[in-house]
Design a protein around this motif. Structure first.
Motif, PDB file in Angstrom:
ATOM      1  N   ILE A 185      18.977  19.246  48.525  1.00 53.01           N
ATOM      2  CA  ILE A 185      19.558  18.260  48.747  1.00 53.01           C
ATOM      3  C   ILE A 185      21.238  18.817  47.973  1.00 53.01           C
ATOM      4  O   ILE A 185      21.184  19.184  47.095  1.00 53.01           O
ATOM      5  CB  ILE A 185      19.211  17.048  47.987  1.00 53.01           C
ATOM      6  N   ALA A 227      25.009  23.367  55.199  1.00 51.13           N
ATOM      7  CA  ALA A 227      24.212  22.267  55.478  1.00 51.13           C
ATOM      8  C   ALA A 227      24.278  22.241  57.144  1.00 51.13           C
ATOM      9  O   ALA A 227      23.189  21.684  57.774  1.00 51.13           O
ATOM     10  CB  ALA A 227      24.744  20.853  55.125  1.00 51.13           C
ATOM     11  N   LYS A 285      19.927  18.487  53.239  1.00 48.49           N
ATOM     12  CA  LYS A 285      20.459  17.334  53.457  1.00 48.49           C
ATOM     13  C   LYS A 285      21.683  17.127  52.449  1.00 48.49           C
ATOM     14  O   LYS A 285      21.486  17.257  51.158  1.00 48.49           O
ATOM     15  CB  LYS A 285      19.320  16.052  53.089  1.00 48.49           C
ATOM     16  N   ILE A 303      15.021  10.570  51.515  1.00 44.02           N
ATOM     17  CA  ILE A 303      15.100  11.773  51.912  1.00 44.02           C
ATOM     18  C   ILE A 303      13.793  12.537  51.611  1.00 44.02           C
ATOM     19  O   ILE A 303      13.124  12.947  52.659  1.00 44.02           O
ATOM     20  CB  ILE A 303      16.178  12.716  51.402  1.00 44.02           C
ATOM     21  N   HIS A 310      10.806  13.355  54.696  1.00 46.24           N
ATOM     22  CA  HIS A 310      10.646  14.742  54.655  1.00 46.24           C
ATOM     23  C   HIS A 310       8.922  15.213  54.636  1.00 46.24           C
ATOM     24  O   HIS A 310       8.698  16.289  54.793  1.00 46.24           O
ATOM     25  CB  HIS A 310      11.427  15.611  53.639  1.00 46.24           C
TER      26      HIS A 310
END
Ligand code: TYD
Length: 203
Positions: A133, A172, A180, A198, A202
């Motif tokens: 992330i 990304a 993400k 997220i 996932h």
């Protein structure tokens, strides 16, 4: 879980990734997962010494030497903390990892990205995060959050940090499945909700 998960947190200095990593850890523990938290540079033990050099040494440091110190710290983190925990079925949350080297030493310092990818691969033994992330923030806001007391990396200048941000956004784009991007200027609560979403989508 038979085999654990490896999740990394990335972004500019002052983007709030550490706060968000700790909030996700709390959530995961409540859900019954075993969680291990680590960071680069500065995994527990030897890594803390390497971190001190990287952030506080005030003599000249060549860009290549800087890269190898980050990579040495990474190898130690992977071998001593990350791999054993993943093999034990735990979820490992890591504050910065391979993408920091691409963004900071590659895009920021201008070192060859292909070489960095190769060296990252050696440092990690080929282990890749399952999910990354990136907490995206404009440089002005991030530098305001860092404040006046800046470490060696934070003092590298606005243009350097603009290139780092570009680096993360390019990464990304290249790896949309793994990486993400979250808007780091939103409230802590909203960002936490997004991070949990997220994670759920996932798995
Ligand atoms: P960090 O402890 O995450 O600092 P902060 O919490 O203030 O964001 O990271 C230390 C610094 O090291 C940060 O400026 C980014 C830099 N860094 C690199 O330049 N290359 C790397 O490979 C890593 C892991 C970090």
């Amino acid at each position: 879980m038979d085999k654990g998960l490896f999740i990394t947190f990335e972004g500019a200095d002052g983007c709030g990734k550490t706060t968000q990593m700790n909030l996700l850890a709390e959530y995961l523990k409540k859900e019954g997962y075993e969680v291990v938290i680590t960071r680069e540079p500065g995994a527990k033990g030897l890594g803390e010494k390497v971190r001190d050099i990287l952030l506080n040494y005030n003599g000249p440091v060549s860009d290549r030497c800087e890269s190898f110190l980050f990579l040495a710290d990474r190898a130690q983190n992977i071998d001593v903390i990350v791999t054993p925990a993943i093999n034990d079925g735990k979820i490992v949350l890591c504050d910065r990892h391979i993408d920091s080297t691409v963004a900071y030493q590659g895009y920021g310092r201008g070192l060859d990205i292909e070489r960095i990818n190769m060296l990252n691969n050696i440092a990690t033994n080929g282990i890749k995060p399952d999910l990354t992330i990136v907490f995206d923030i404009d440089v002005k806001t991030s530098m305001q959050r860092v404040g006046k007391e800046k470490d060696r990396m934070e003092s590298a200048g606005i243009e350097f940090h603009n290139r780092v941000r570009t680096g993360y956004l390019e990464l990304a784009k290249h790896f949309p499945e793994r990486i993400k991007v979250v808007d780091a200027t939103d409230s802590i609560e909203n960002i936490n909700k997004k991070v949990i979403e997220i994670f759920k989508s996932h798995n």
